[in-house]
Design an enzyme around this catalytic site. Structure first.
Site, PDB file in Angstrom:
ATOM      1  N   CYS A  45       0.835  -1.200   0.000  1.00 21.91           N
ATOM      2  CA  CYS A  45       0.000   0.000   0.000  1.00 21.91           C
ATOM      3  C   CYS A  45       0.875   1.257   0.000  1.00 21.91           C
ATOM      4  CB  CYS A  45      -0.982  -0.038   1.164  1.00 21.91           C
ATOM      5  SG  CYS A  45      -2.367   1.119   0.971  1.00 21.91           S
TER       6      CYS A  45
ATOM      7  N   GLU B 132     -11.512 -12.985   7.634  1.00 19.53           N
ATOM      8  CA  GLU B 132     -12.271 -12.959   6.388  1.00 19.53           C
ATOM      9  C   GLU B 132     -13.724 -12.566   6.619  1.00 19.53           C
ATOM     10  OE1 GLU B 132     -11.215 -15.424   2.727  1.00 19.53           O
ATOM     11  OE2 GLU B 132     -11.265 -16.876   4.351  1.00 19.53           O
TER      12      GLU B 132
ATOM     13  N   GLU C  27      -0.921  -8.662   4.930  1.00 20.13           N
ATOM     14  CA  GLU C  27      -0.577  -8.699   6.357  1.00 20.13           C
ATOM     15  C   GLU C  27      -1.790  -8.419   7.241  1.00 20.13           C
ATOM     16  OE1 GLU C  27      -0.679  -4.314   5.888  1.00 20.13           O
ATOM     17  OE2 GLU C  27      -0.465  -6.069   4.613  1.00 20.13           O
TER      18      GLU C  27
ATOM     19  N   HIS D 229      -3.512  -5.607   1.117  1.00 17.75           N
ATOM     20  CA  HIS D 229      -2.853  -5.834   2.409  1.00 17.75           C
ATOM     21  C   HIS D 229      -2.892  -7.310   2.841  1.00 17.75           C
ATOM     22  CE1 HIS D 229      -2.219  -1.673   3.945  1.00 17.75           C
ATOM     23  NE2 HIS D 229      -3.247  -1.377   3.172  1.00 17.75           N
TER      24      HIS D 229
END
Length: 272
Positions: free
Chosen positions: A98, A235, A227, A225
């Site tokens: 990002c 999720e 991480e 992302h």
């Protein structure tokens, strides 16, 4: 054979806000990490050469003033760029996520066969809809030369950015494609191309590009992302998947394997 445990320098300072989860993910993948403020590198308290991996995390460095990632990149150019080029030439790894991808783009780290490090080849511009996008998307690995993506196909992963629209000129795109430096593209859940259609392509990225690497395959940047999506419980569909697994007598794995694999591949690179 004794397993090598690489050390990761996780950059910090001035609006970066993903260093903790990034360090945690690398630790779970088998690496050691230090979160280091850029001023400590400039002051010589820490040295890039003492690490095997440099990580540029997400966030909003300098509040995105003068453009996302630009001010932080200029601080590196003015104080640390010789050290960074020496790090690159030593055959080590660099990853940016990002805002980290934006910083690396401004630094010109995604060299082509026809260019050198320090020459900027692309940009990450404002999303087409001029809105901040914060949700989950799918991205597909494109059989690239990137060392971070071995064994990865489709990833379900969150995004959080207002300036993520990848752009480069046609000549650069063709060279990226020819040299297999286009690492990730936005897609649907089956891996079909987004074809620049919203919401599959969340920002209007040129040719659906979500991530690229340099000509060596050792330097990668991506907008989504991984991480932030280390654990299955993160999720959006976790409760549904958990219930289906329960009814089938199965257990959902702790980690989203495709997402942590990026970081495992970085660790394994030093154990070849």
């Amino acid at each position: 054979m004794i397993k090598v445990v690489p050390k990761v320098l996780v950059m910090s300072g001035y609006g970066i806000n993903c260093e903790t989860e990034t360090a945690h993910t690398f630790q779970k993948a088998g690496a050691k990490t230090d979160i280091v403020h850029i001023n400590d590198l400039i002051a010589g308290k820490k040295k890039m050469a003492d690490y095997e991996i440099i990580m540029f995390p997400g966030g909003f460095s300098y509040g995105d003033d003068t453009g996302s990632g630009n001010a932080f990149a200029n601080k590196i150019k003015n104080n640390l760029f010789d050290d960074l080029k020496e790090f690159i030439n030593s055959g080590k790894l660099i990853l940016g996520i990002c805002n980290g991808f934006q910083v690396m783009t401004n630094l010109g780290l995604f060299a082509l066969p026809s260019t050198d490090y320090g020459e900027r080849i692309s940009a990450l511009e404002a999303n087409t809809n001029n809105r901040y996008e914060c949700r989950w998307v799918h991205i597909k690995e494109n059989e690239s030369i990137c060392v971070f993506t071995k064994g990865i196909d489709i990833i379900h992963v969150p995004i959080a950015h207002g300036e993520g629209r990848f752009y480069c000129d046609e000549k650069t795109y063709l060279e990226l494609k020819e040299n297999k430096q286009i690492v990730f593209t936005y897609c649907d859940s089956e891996g079909n191309p987004a074809n620049k259609e919203y919401p599959l392509n969340p920002n209007g990225a040129y040719y659906d590009i979500a991530g690229i690497c340099d000509k060596s395959g050792r330097i990668m940047g991506l907008m989504p992302h991984p991480e932030r999506s280390l654990y299955s419980i993160s999720e959006p569909e976790y409760q549904l998947k958990k219930e289906i697994a329960k009814r089938n007598g199965e257990i959902i794995p702790e980690f989203i394997e495709s997402n942590i694999q990026i970081f495992k591949n970085a660790v394994e690179y030093f154990n070849k």
